[in-house]
Design a protein around this motif. Structure first.
Motif, PDB file in Angstrom:
ATOM      1  N   ILE A  74       0.836  -1.209   0.000  1.00  0.00           N
ATOM      2  CA  ILE A  74       0.000   0.000   0.000  1.00  0.00           C
ATOM      3  C   ILE A  74       0.870   1.257   0.000  1.00  0.00           C
ATOM      4  O   ILE A  74       0.600   2.220  -0.737  1.00  0.00           O
ATOM      5  CB  ILE A  74      -0.948  -0.019   1.215  1.00  0.00           C
ATOM      6  N   VAL A  75       1.944   1.260   0.787  1.00  0.00           N
ATOM      7  CA  VAL A  75       2.836   2.422   0.844  1.00  0.00           C
ATOM      8  C   VAL A  75       3.637   2.570  -0.442  1.00  0.00           C
ATOM      9  O   VAL A  75       3.771   3.672  -0.999  1.00  0.00           O
ATOM     10  CB  VAL A  75       3.770   2.303   2.065  1.00  0.00           C
ATOM     11  N   VAL A  76       4.171   1.464  -0.964  1.00  0.00           N
ATOM     12  CA  VAL A  76       4.984   1.518  -2.183  1.00  0.00           C
ATOM     13  C   VAL A  76       4.157   1.988  -3.376  1.00  0.00           C
ATOM     14  O   VAL A  76       4.608   2.809  -4.187  1.00  0.00           O
ATOM     15  CB  VAL A  76       5.617   0.135  -2.451  1.00  0.00           C
ATOM     16  N   VAL A  77       2.945   1.494  -3.481  1.00  0.00           N
ATOM     17  CA  VAL A  77       2.083   1.879  -4.601  1.00  0.00           C
ATOM     18  C   VAL A  77       1.737   3.362  -4.534  1.00  0.00           C
ATOM     19  O   VAL A  77       1.636   4.033  -5.571  1.00  0.00           O
ATOM     20  CB  VAL A  77       0.813   1.009  -4.598  1.00  0.00           C
ATOM     21  N   PHE A  78       1.573   3.903  -3.350  1.00  0.00           N
ATOM     22  CA  PHE A  78       1.279   5.334  -3.234  1.00  0.00           C
ATOM     23  C   PHE A  78       2.411   6.176  -3.801  1.00  0.00           C
ATOM     24  O   PHE A  78       2.176   7.129  -4.558  1.00  0.00           O
ATOM     25  CB  PHE A  78       1.031   5.694  -1.770  1.00  0.00           C
ATOM     26  N   PHE A  79       3.646   5.850  -3.455  1.00  0.00           N
ATOM     27  CA  PHE A  79       4.780   6.625  -3.978  1.00  0.00           C
ATOM     28  C   PHE A  79       4.957   6.411  -5.481  1.00  0.00           C
ATOM     29  O   PHE A  79       5.403   7.325  -6.189  1.00  0.00           O
ATOM     30  CB  PHE A  79       6.057   6.256  -3.228  1.00  0.00           C
ATOM     31  N   LEU A  80       4.609   5.228  -5.977  1.00  0.00           N
ATOM     32  CA  LEU A  80       4.669   5.003  -7.422  1.00  0.00           C
ATOM     33  C   LEU A  80       3.666   5.885  -8.158  1.00  0.00           C
ATOM     34  O   LEU A  80       4.001   6.515  -9.174  1.00  0.00           O
ATOM     35  CB  LEU A  80       4.408   3.529  -7.723  1.00  0.00           C
ATOM     36  N   ALA A  81       2.444   5.964  -7.654  1.00  0.00           N
ATOM     37  CA  ALA A  81       1.441   6.829  -8.268  1.00  0.00           C
ATOM     38  C   ALA A  81       1.835   8.296  -8.167  1.00  0.00           C
ATOM     39  O   ALA A  81       1.630   9.081  -9.111  1.00  0.00           O
ATOM     40  CB  ALA A  81       0.082   6.596  -7.613  1.00  0.00           C
ATOM     41  N   LEU A  82       2.422   8.678  -7.039  1.00  0.00           N
ATOM     42  CA  LEU A  82       2.858  10.067  -6.868  1.00  0.00           C
ATOM     43  C   LEU A  82       3.980  10.414  -7.834  1.00  0.00           C
ATOM     44  O   LEU A  82       4.024  11.520  -8.390  1.00  0.00           O
ATOM     45  CB  LEU A  82       3.308  10.283  -5.421  1.00  0.00           C
ATOM     46  N   PHE A  83       4.891   9.475  -8.068  1.00  0.00           N
ATOM     47  CA  PHE A  83       5.991   9.712  -9.004  1.00  0.00           C
ATOM     48  C   PHE A  83       5.475   9.895 -10.430  1.00  0.00           C
ATOM     49  O   PHE A  83       5.911  10.811 -11.153  1.00  0.00           O
ATOM     50  CB  PHE A  83       6.971   8.538  -8.935  1.00  0.00           C
ATOM     51  N   LEU A  84       4.552   9.051 -10.858  1.00  0.00           N
ATOM     52  CA  LEU A  84       4.006   9.181 -12.209  1.00  0.00           C
ATOM     53  C   LEU A  84       3.213  10.471 -12.363  1.00  0.00           C
ATOM     54  O   LEU A  84       3.279  11.125 -13.414  1.00  0.00           O
ATOM     55  CB  LEU A  84       3.121   7.977 -12.526  1.00  0.00           C
ATOM     56  N   LEU A  85       2.471  10.846 -11.336  1.00  0.00           N
ATOM     57  CA  LEU A  85       1.723  12.099 -11.415  1.00  0.00           C
ATOM     58  C   LEU A  85       2.662  13.301 -11.496  1.00  0.00           C
ATOM     59  O   LEU A  85       2.387  14.269 -12.222  1.00  0.00           O
ATOM     60  CB  LEU A  85       0.799  12.221 -10.208  1.00  0.00           C
ATOM     61  N   HIS A  86       3.767  13.251 -10.778  1.00  0.00           N
ATOM     62  CA  HIS A  86       4.749  14.337 -10.854  1.00  0.00           C
ATOM     63  C   HIS A  86       5.383  14.418 -12.236  1.00  0.00           C
ATOM     64  O   HIS A  86       5.751  15.511 -12.691  1.00  0.00           O
ATOM     65  CB  HIS A  86       5.828  14.129  -9.793  1.00  0.00           C
ATOM     66  N   ARG A  87       5.508  13.310 -12.924  1.00  0.00           N
ATOM     67  CA  ARG A  87       6.104  13.302 -14.256  1.00  0.00           C
ATOM     68  C   ARG A  87       5.184  13.961 -15.288  1.00  0.00           C
ATOM     69  O   ARG A  87       5.655  14.629 -16.214  1.00  0.00           O
ATOM     70  CB  ARG A  87       6.408  11.871 -14.680  1.00  0.00           C
ATOM     71  N   TYR A  88       3.886  13.802 -15.120  1.00  0.00           N
ATOM     72  CA  TYR A  88       2.954  14.298 -16.132  1.00  0.00           C
ATOM     73  C   TYR A  88       2.266  15.593 -15.739  1.00  0.00           C
ATOM     74  O   TYR A  88       1.845  16.351 -16.613  1.00  0.00           O
ATOM     75  CB  TYR A  88       1.894  13.232 -16.428  1.00  0.00           C
ATOM     76  N   ALA A  89       2.117  15.866 -14.461  1.00  0.00           N
ATOM     77  CA  ALA A  89       1.397  17.064 -14.012  1.00  0.00           C
ATOM     78  C   ALA A  89       2.374  18.075 -13.436  1.00  0.00           C
ATOM     79  O   ALA A  89       3.513  17.748 -13.085  1.00  0.00           O
ATOM     80  CB  ALA A  89       0.336  16.703 -12.971  1.00  0.00           C
ATOM     81  N   ASP A  90       1.921  19.308 -13.354  1.00  0.00           N
ATOM     82  CA  ASP A  90       2.710  20.393 -12.778  1.00  0.00           C
ATOM     83  C   ASP A  90       2.102  20.734 -11.418  1.00  0.00           C
ATOM     84  O   ASP A  90       1.007  21.306 -11.329  1.00  0.00           O
ATOM     85  CB  ASP A  90       2.686  21.617 -13.700  1.00  0.00           C
ATOM     86  N   PHE A  91       2.806  20.366 -10.356  1.00  0.00           N
ATOM     87  CA  PHE A  91       2.278  20.568  -9.010  1.00  0.00           C
ATOM     88  C   PHE A  91       2.124  22.044  -8.653  1.00  0.00           C
ATOM     89  O   PHE A  91       1.295  22.398  -7.824  1.00  0.00           O
ATOM     90  CB  PHE A  91       3.176  19.885  -7.980  1.00  0.00           C
ATOM     91  N   ARG A  92       2.904  22.904  -9.273  1.00  0.00           N
ATOM     92  CA  ARG A  92       2.860  24.321  -8.927  1.00  0.00           C
ATOM     93  C   ARG A  92       1.714  25.063  -9.596  1.00  0.00           C
ATOM     94  O   ARG A  92       1.231  26.063  -9.063  1.00  0.00           O
ATOM     95  CB  ARG A  92       4.182  24.992  -9.282  1.00  0.00           C
ATOM     96  N   LYS A  93       1.267  24.591 -10.763  1.00  0.00           N
ATOM     97  CA  LYS A  93       0.254  25.323 -11.514  1.00  0.00           C
ATOM     98  C   LYS A  93      -1.109  24.648 -11.509  1.00  0.00           C
ATOM     99  O   LYS A  93      -2.120  25.328 -11.682  1.00  0.00           O
ATOM    100  CB  LYS A  93       0.726  25.509 -12.973  1.00  0.00           C
ATOM    101  N   GLN A  94      -1.143  23.315 -11.349  1.00  0.00           N
ATOM    102  CA  GLN A  94      -2.424  22.619 -11.388  1.00  0.00           C
ATOM    103  C   GLN A  94      -3.215  22.875 -10.105  1.00  0.00           C
ATOM    104  O   GLN A  94      -2.647  23.114  -9.037  1.00  0.00           O
ATOM    105  CB  GLN A  94      -2.199  21.109 -11.554  1.00  0.00           C
ATOM    106  N   GLN A  95      -4.523  22.796 -10.229  1.00  0.00           N
ATOM    107  CA  GLN A  95      -5.383  22.965  -9.067  1.00  0.00           C
ATOM    108  C   GLN A  95      -5.246  21.765  -8.132  1.00  0.00           C
ATOM    109  O   GLN A  95      -5.038  20.635  -8.559  1.00  0.00           O
ATOM    110  CB  GLN A  95      -6.837  23.118  -9.512  1.00  0.00           C
TER     111      GLN A  95
END
Length: 705
Positions: free
Chosen positions: A10-31
């Protein structure tokens, strides 16, 4: 280890999803709500993929315990007699029964945990994909200026969408209601809803899977071919440049509309606050241009002028958001594709190198990591890029092709239980006899991961008229992120259910009285709708075979090419023209980068030559001015020949002083058309023997500007 494996995953999968989201999304500009919704959707889908093998191994252990309770002595052991003649054994009449031992898996999950876990994960993902994400998608795409306006737009856009789903659910509900043998209950209603969602997901899943099973192995095989990837990159460069030009033109047209509206609505107009909101979404350079041309010291007059309505401003706001995002995305994609093309050209040049040292045309702008400095040296890079990578990709393509063949064969034969024809069911049953739980979990995870890769990679490559596109390097917009989350939540449950059918652990398909997984129990019994369980779920996946054949012969690509959509077809004249155009574009960009690099080198040499501190510059200036004044006074009494000599010396010193005082950037010039000294032409206007700071026309230095 009871439940520890579940917590770790459960913990490992969370960081995997967070890593992929950081690759495709912009944390500073997205809502924040967009990021949270997408992260939750991806996280739940990845949880299903990673936790399902643990559920399978736990179910096999439970089935072993049930068999042990029903048949406690199933392993007869027959001892051999001591007298054996000519290699033949005589068997004893007495037998000894030994109890069957069931070994608990290392990742065993206690009873009661998995049903609750699957119920929370499944229904949360379904609420996201059918209710929240579509609404948030329309909300983020809306051009409204208030929360109420955005909510109203989102509800109107989703009315047709929700109506279609309710129509399918109502049709199945009527079918169950009129059946004389069935009585509607909450459990049956829940099963009908799950069946409707899985039917829609399975329909799309087969289409995507049929494409990915062929395209992924072929992409690695083509990558192993020397020069093929570079040619395809040229083709992509030509198409991307066209898209980049269209995005730039679209942005300029939208900015022109914004400028007209901004000039018509003055500062004290009631709609001016909407104009300010639109201007904040525009690029900075356009904001500066509009700010310089803005004259808001005039009052508006409702009787003489016509002003745009609020609905037109909402539409313009939506166009601005889309145009700016598309322009930024194409610009970043062009830079990434340019780096890929230059890297592939460097690989082609270094393949014939006898020094076995990888040499780049342009040094990397990114800082060198310690791994590249000590391990991934130029020698290691040469062996990998020029020698080993081709063979590795070729071997990987062969392995993936075998996996694809096994999936297609199993999809067409998984309904047969006697004999067992599905290859994945055979592998799992062989491991089940020896209770090799680690092998079972690894085999299940690798198979599900391969199926997800084929499906999700196809999702990430989808481009529907540039309206939905997942771009890496933080260039994916909010609409595309939420759309991907919706697809993941709709495709993952039917994909895992299809995998359980491949390994004969779904009784609705295999018709075997075996212990069901907790995941299948949450899905409900598909026997409520027999025409779906015995018909659609069994025979529709066979369509994968036809889709794989069509993808292998590139029928879809050729059809799109005939319809006018430019596709990479090797034997096409348009493809050859685009390859040549892309090659010329890359060559032009390389020349531009070379000029920039040469200019930086010249500037660096000048700074090293004349000093880097202002104190040295001021000291040299004072010394040169004193020498110039002395030389000027002396030049009044010398002959003309000597005066010309000192004048030439003064001109050279003057050019050096100009470079020191102004720190001029070197100009790009052609050596065949210009002189060696870029400042030669500018210095001829000055009086010989005098500096610019001491010239008689000092007060009128900007007359020619």
């Amino acid at each position: 280890m009871s439940g520890a494996a579940l917590g770790i995953e459960i913990v490992v999968v969370f960081f995997l999803a967070l890593f992929l989201l950081h690759r495709y999304a912009d944390f500073r500009k997205q809502q924040r709500m967009v990021l949270f919704g997408t992260l939750l959707a991806w996280y739940l889908c990845f949880l299903i993929v990673f936790i399902l093998p643990l559920d399978i191994s736990t179910t096999i252990y439970k089935q072993c315990k049930i068999d042990h309770e029903e048949h406690p002595a199933v392993l007869p052991v027959t001892p051999l007699l001591s007298n054996q003649t000519s290699g033949n054994s005589t068997m004893a009449t007495a037998t000894k029964s030994v109890l069957k031992v069931c070994y608990k898996p290392w990742s065993y999950i206690p009873d009661g945990i998995m049903p609750v876990f699957w119920r929370v994960v499944y229904w949360t993902s379904q609420c996201l994909t059918w209710l929240l994400l579509p609404f948030m998608q329309s909300y983020a795409r809306s051009g409204g200026f208030s929360i109420t306006g955005k909510i109203k737009t989102a509800l109107i856009e989703n009315a047709i969408y929700y109506g279609t789903y309710l129509l399918i659910f109502g049709s199945l509900l009527i079918y169950v209601a009129v059946h004389p043998q069935w009585h509607l209950s909450w459990y049956e209603l829940q099963t009908i809803g799950i069946t409707a969602a899985n039917t829609w997901g399975l329909f799309l899943l087969v289409l995507l899977l049929g494409y990915g099973l062929v395209e992924i192995p072929r992409s690695y095989w083509n990558a192993s071919r020397r020069g093929h990837l570079l040619i395809k990159t040229y083709f992509k460069a030509a198409k991307l440049m066209t898209e980049k030009a269209d995005a730039q033109e679209n942005l300029e047209d939208v900015m022109e509309e914004v400028r007209k509206v901004q000039e018509s609505i003055k500062y004290n107009h009631p709609l001016r606050k909407y104009i300010d909101t639109i201007l904040r979404k525009c690029p900075v350079d356009y904001q500066e241009k509009m700010g310089r041309n803005m004259d808001d010291y005039e009052d508006f007059d409702d009787k003489q002028n016509t002003y745009p309505r609020e609905k037109s401003l909402v539409k313009l706001h939506k166009q601005v958001i889309y145009a700016v995002q598309r322009h930024n995305r194409t610009r970043v994609q062009w830079l990434i594709l340019l780096q890929q093309a230059m890297h592939l050209e460097d690989v082609a040049k270094n393949e014939t190198s006898s020094a076995h040292q990888f040499v780049r045309s342009f040094p990397s702008t990114e800082p060198t990591s310690w791994l590249s400095r000590y391990f991934y040296t130029p020698t290691v890079e040469w062996y990998w890029e020029c020698l080993l990578r081709h063979w590795f990709y070729r071997l990987l393509a062969v392995v993936l092709s075998l996996f694809s063949v096994a999936v297609v064969w199993s999809e067409c034969t998984f309904f047969s239980t006697r004999p067992v024809l599905s290859l994945f069911a055979v592998f799992i049953q062989l491991a089940e006899r020896d209770y090799n739980y680690l092998y079972i979990e690894m085999a299940c995870f690798i198979t599900i991961f391969f199926l997800c890769t084929c499906v999700y990679s196809t999702v990430f490559r989808i481009r529907v008229f540039n309206y939905y596109y997942l771009a890496s390097h933080h260039q994916t917009d909010a609409y595309s992120l939420q759309f991907s989350g919706m697809l993941f939540c709709r495709l993952t449950p039917p994909l895992c259910l299809n995998f359980l059918g491949l390994i004969h652990m779904d009784s609705a398909i295999s018709h075997q009285q075996k212990e069901q997984t907790a995941y299948t129990s949450i899905m409900g019994s598909m026997r409520v709708l027999s025409f779906i369980a015995n018909g659609f779920y069994i025979y529709y996946p066979m369509l994968i075979l036809l889709l794989c054949i069509a993808t292998y012969f590139s029928l879809g690509t050729r059809c799109l090419n005939l319809l006018g959509f430019q596709q990479f077809v090797g034997d096409n004249e348009m493809t050859s023209d685009l390859i040549d155009e892309g090659k010329e574009l890359i060559r032009r960009e390389k020349r531009k980068l070379q000029r920039i690099e040469d200019g930086e080198n010249r500037r660096r040499e000048w700074k090293e030559r004349y000093g880097n501190t202002r104190e040295d510059t001021a000291r040299n200036r004072i010394r040169n001015e004193a020498a110039e004044m002395t030389e000027t006074n002396y030049s009044d009494t010398v002959p003309n020949t000597r005066q010309a000599k000192y004048s030439r010396t003064g001109r050279g010193t003057e050019r050096d002083s100009i470079e020191l005082l102004q720190d001029a950037e070197p100009l790009d010039f052609n050596a065949e058309t210009l002189s060696d000294d870029p400042l030669e032409a500018g210095s001829t206007r000055h009086v010989p023997g005098r500096y610019l700071s001491m010239s008689s026309s000092r007060s009128r230095i900007f007359d020619d500007v």
